[in-house]
Design a protein around this motif. Structure first.
Motif, PDB file in Angstrom:
ATOM      1  N   CYS A   1       0.880  -1.168   0.000  1.00 33.01           N
ATOM      2  CA  CYS A   1       0.000   0.000   0.000  1.00 33.01           C
ATOM      3  C   CYS A   1       0.917   1.217   0.000  1.00 33.01           C
ATOM      4  CB  CYS A   1      -0.907  -0.013   1.224  1.00 33.01           C
ATOM      5  SG  CYS A   1      -1.980   1.435   1.377  1.00 33.01           S
TER       6      CYS A   1
ATOM      7  N   TYR B   1     -11.957   5.237   8.919  1.00 32.04           N
ATOM      8  CA  TYR B   1     -10.847   5.525   8.011  1.00 32.04           C
ATOM      9  C   TYR B   1     -11.212   6.668   7.070  1.00 32.04           C
ATOM     10  CZ  TYR B   1      -8.136   1.593   9.640  1.00 32.04           C
ATOM     11  OH  TYR B   1      -7.388   0.739  10.429  1.00 32.04           O
TER      12      TYR B   1
ATOM     13  N   GLU C   1     -14.088   0.132   9.738  1.00 34.08           N
ATOM     14  CA  GLU C   1     -13.809   0.746   8.444  1.00 34.08           C
ATOM     15  C   GLU C   1     -14.377   2.150   8.345  1.00 34.08           C
ATOM     16  OE1 GLU C   1     -16.230  -2.328   6.159  1.00 34.08           O
ATOM     17  OE2 GLU C   1     -16.790  -0.487   5.128  1.00 34.08           O
TER      18      GLU C   1
ATOM     19  N   TRP D   1      -9.051   5.885   1.236  1.00 31.96           N
ATOM     20  CA  TRP D   1      -9.057   4.520   0.727  1.00 31.96           C
ATOM     21  C   TRP D   1      -8.349   4.464  -0.616  1.00 31.96           C
ATOM     22  CZ3 TRP D   1     -11.291   0.167   3.036  1.00 31.96           C
ATOM     23  CH2 TRP D   1     -11.994   0.416   4.219  1.00 31.96           C
TER      24      TRP D   1
ATOM     25  N   SER E   1      -8.045  -4.093  -0.039  1.00 36.10           N
ATOM     26  CA  SER E   1      -7.880  -2.646  -0.100  1.00 36.10           C
ATOM     27  C   SER E   1      -7.193  -2.150   1.160  1.00 36.10           C
ATOM     28  CB  SER E   1      -9.240  -1.953  -0.220  1.00 36.10           C
ATOM     29  OG  SER E   1      -9.940  -2.383  -1.363  1.00 36.10           O
ATOM     30  N   CYS E   2      -6.482  -1.053   1.017  1.00 33.64           N
ATOM     31  CA  CYS E   2      -5.884  -0.427   2.193  1.00 33.64           C
ATOM     32  C   CYS E   2      -6.554   0.918   2.447  1.00 33.64           C
ATOM     33  CB  CYS E   2      -4.378  -0.262   2.033  1.00 33.64           C
ATOM     34  SG  CYS E   2      -3.838   0.708   0.608  1.00 33.64           S
ATOM     35  N   ALA E   3      -6.493   1.331   3.691  1.00 36.11           N
ATOM     36  CA  ALA E   3      -7.127   2.582   4.105  1.00 36.11           C
ATOM     37  C   ALA E   3      -6.267   3.242   5.168  1.00 36.11           C
ATOM     38  CB  ALA E   3      -8.529   2.321   4.642  1.00 36.11           C
TER      39      ALA E   3
END
Length: 126
Positions: free
Chosen positions: A21, A113, A110, A116, A94-96
């Motif tokens: 990421c 965050y 989530e 994204w 996915s990264c956040a």
């Protein structure tokens, strides 16, 4: 901050992948980073997260002992190492990022965050 996840692919069960990421636009050292995944036909799930300094990590029970999270703030990159992959790990990952203070706990929800990145597909064949 802009995030870009990469490193996904197709792998056989028992194999490994390393997801990255990469952050740009602002230093990632001010942010806790989380990884989430969305299997086909299912809702997004928490996979793991790492504090802004890297001293604290948290992993979902389903991946403990197989996945690890690390970060290199000098490279503005957070990594998710996936080992002993199973077909049920197939998902878009996915990264956040969430800007936090040093003493903040690792965020799991989530909804907290702020930023994204686009996901990367991981497919594990049996």
């Amino acid at each position: 901050v802009q995030l870009q996840a990469s490193g996904g692919g197709v792998v056989q069960a028992g194999g490994s992948l390393r997801l990255s990421c990469a952050a740009s636009g602002r230093t990632i050292r001010e942010y806790a980073v989380g990884w989430f995944r969305q299997p086909p036909g299912k809702e997004r799930q928490f996979v793991g997260a790492i504090s802004r300094g890297g001293g604290s990590t948290l992993l979902a029970d389903s991946v403990k002992g197989r996945f690890t999270i690390s970060r290199d703030n000098a490279k503005s990159t957070v990594y998710l190492q996936l080992n002993s992959l199973k077909p049920e790990d197939t998902a878009v990952y996915s990264c956040a990022a969430k800007r936090t203070i040093v003493t903040a706990p690792v965020p799991v929800n989530e909804r907290v965050y702020d930023f994204w990145g686009q996901g990367t597909q991981v497919t594990v064949s049996s």
